[in-house]
Design a protein around this motif. Structure first.
Motif, short mmCIF file in Angstrom:
data_model
loop_
_atom_site.label_atom_id
_atom_site.label_comp_id
_atom_site.label_asym_id
_atom_site.label_seq_id
_atom_site.Cartn_x
_atom_site.Cartn_y
_atom_site.Cartn_z
N THR A 64 1.36 -0.95 0.04
CA THR A 64 0.22 0.30 -0.24
C THR A 64 0.66 1.04 -0.22
O THR A 64 2.07 1.42 -0.03
CB THR A 64 -0.95 0.07 1.52
OG1 THR A 64 -1.75 1.30 1.10
CG2 THR A 64 -0.31 0.08 2.23
N ASN A 65 0.46 2.52 -0.05
CA ASN A 65 1.07 3.97 -0.42
C ASN A 65 0.44 4.72 0.90
O ASN A 65 0.35 5.42 0.92
CB ASN A 65 0.57 4.83 -1.76
CG ASN A 65 -0.22 4.65 -2.26
OD1 ASN A 65 -2.02 4.20 -1.73
ND2 ASN A 65 -0.42 4.98 -3.54
N ASN A 66 -0.40 3.51 1.55
CA ASN A 66 -1.38 4.59 2.90
C ASN A 66 -0.69 4.36 4.02
O ASN A 66 -0.54 3.12 4.72
CB ASN A 66 -2.69 3.92 2.83
CG ASN A 66 -3.25 4.69 4.11
OD1 ASN A 66 -3.24 5.20 4.62
ND2 ASN A 66 -4.32 4.07 4.26
N ILE A 67 0.11 5.74 4.52
CA ILE A 67 0.85 5.73 4.67
C ILE A 67 0.44 5.76 6.76
O ILE A 67 0.68 5.53 7.86
CB ILE A 67 1.30 7.06 5.21
CG1 ILE A 67 1.18 8.29 5.29
CG2 ILE A 67 3.33 7.43 4.41
CD1 ILE A 67 1.33 10.20 5.66
N SER A 68 -1.32 5.32 6.85
CA SER A 68 -1.52 6.03 7.93
C SER A 68 -2.40 3.74 7.68
O SER A 68 -3.33 3.57 8.66
CB SER A 68 -3.04 6.34 7.87
OG SER A 68 -3.09 7.76 7.97
N ASP A 69 -1.99 2.90 7.42
CA ASP A 69 -2.78 1.46 7.01
C ASP A 69 -2.23 1.00 8.76
O ASP A 69 -1.46 0.84 9.56
CB ASP A 69 -1.51 1.02 6.49
CG ASP A 69 -2.01 -0.49 6.31
OD1 ASP A 69 -3.27 -0.94 5.44
OD2 ASP A 69 -1.89 -0.94 6.38
N LYS A 70 -3.41 0.92 8.71
CA LYS A 70 -4.02 -0.26 9.71
C LYS A 70 -4.48 -1.47 9.70
O LYS A 70 -4.19 -2.53 11.04
CB LYS A 70 -5.09 0.08 10.71
CG LYS A 70 -4.82 1.50 10.53
CD LYS A 70 -5.10 2.25 12.15
CE LYS A 70 -4.77 4.16 12.64
NZ LYS A 70 -3.40 4.80 12.14
N HIS A 71 -3.66 -2.30 8.46
CA HIS A 71 -4.33 -3.36 8.38
C HIS A 71 -3.07 -4.44 7.93
O HIS A 71 -2.81 -5.77 8.07
CB HIS A 71 -4.53 -3.87 6.97
CG HIS A 71 -5.83 -2.85 6.48
ND1 HIS A 71 -7.34 -3.13 7.35
CD2 HIS A 71 -6.08 -1.82 6.27
CE1 HIS A 71 -8.59 -2.64 6.89
NE2 HIS A 71 -8.03 -1.95 5.91
N GLY A 72 -1.62 -3.76 8.83
CA GLY A 72 -0.41 -4.47 8.64
C GLY A 72 0.24 -4.68 7.10
O GLY A 72 0.96 -5.63 7.08
N PHE A 73 -0.75 -3.75 6.34
CA PHE A 73 0.62 -4.32 5.10
C PHE A 73 1.33 -3.43 4.77
O PHE A 73 1.97 -2.65 5.73
CB PHE A 73 -0.56 -3.69 4.00
CG PHE A 73 -1.95 -4.17 3.85
CD1 PHE A 73 -2.46 -5.59 3.87
CD2 PHE A 73 -3.32 -3.15 2.57
CE1 PHE A 73 -4.03 -5.94 4.13
CE2 PHE A 73 -4.23 -3.48 2.80
CZ PHE A 73 -4.14 -4.64 3.44
N THR A 74 2.31 -3.63 3.79
CA THR A 74 3.85 -3.51 3.48
C THR A 74 3.68 -1.75 2.99
O THR A 74 3.03 -1.97 2.18
CB THR A 74 4.97 -4.22 2.74
OG1 THR A 74 4.92 -5.05 3.80
CG2 THR A 74 5.70 -3.22 2.98
N ILE A 75 3.69 -1.23 3.20
CA ILE A 75 3.72 0.58 3.20
C ILE A 75 5.44 0.96 2.61
O ILE A 75 6.02 0.96 3.01
CB ILE A 75 3.95 1.66 4.20
CG1 ILE A 75 2.21 1.26 4.88
CG2 ILE A 75 3.35 3.13 3.95
CD1 ILE A 75 2.56 1.57 6.37
N LEU A 76 4.91 1.25 0.63
CA LEU A 76 5.84 1.22 -0.13
C LEU A 76 5.62 3.02 0.07
O LEU A 76 4.18 3.72 -0.37
CB LEU A 76 5.91 0.92 -1.41
CG LEU A 76 6.19 -0.43 -0.31
CD1 LEU A 76 6.22 -1.95 -1.78
CD2 LEU A 76 7.87 -1.04 0.09
#
Length: 149
Positions: free
Chosen positions: A104-116
């Motif tokens: 994901t590119n979502n810096i507020s991700d709450k799902h545990g995805f890898t942020i890039l």
């Protein structure tokens, strides 16, 4: 690395993925085959994705070009394979697939995805850790594998 030919084709052309705020699975999917593990020992398999360089890119004149310095990176998240920990025998008996890892590119991700960061180049890394418990991860023997593709 499984499906190495597919990875090589993408690498030759310059692998490109569109990532979204809602998250997207990696393509080609990251799959590996493990060999040489102690059949009785327990292992935790992980993946992370690190910046390949310190540049930001733009697509110009039908190719990717450097467009400045990279954006600041978010703290890196390790993706622990959901079957971890498992015995070496279990890992070696099948292809290990990381198809549930989402980018994901979502810096507020709450799902545990890898942020890039969008418009950046990244390198997936695969880690094999000899440990029978997640809590022992930081103190355990490990090997890291990086595939140029």
């Amino acid at each position: 690395l499984e499906a190495k030919e597919l990875w090589e084709q993408f690498h030759k052309r310059g692998t490109e993925m569109v990532i979204t705020k809602s998250g997207r699975r990696m393509f080609p999917p990251f799959k590996v085959r493990c060999t040489g593990l102690d059949k009785k020992a327990k292992y935790i398999l992980l993946m992370d994705i690190v910046a390949a360089d310190d540049c930001r890119y733009k697509f110009h004149n039908s190719r990717w070009m450097v467009a400045g310095k990279a954006d600041p990176e978010m703290p890196k998240r390790m993706y622990i394979h959901p079957d971890s920990p498992a015995t070496g025998e279990q890992w070696m008996s099948k292809v290990v697939t990381f198809h549930k890892l989402k980018l994901t590119n979502n810096i507020s991700d709450k799902h545990g995805f890898t942020i890039l960061n969008s418009m950046h180049k990244y390198q997936p890394r695969f880690h094999i850790v000899r440990a029978n418990d997640i809590l022992k991860l930081p103190y355990s023997t490990f090997r890291t594998y990086v595939f140029p593709e």
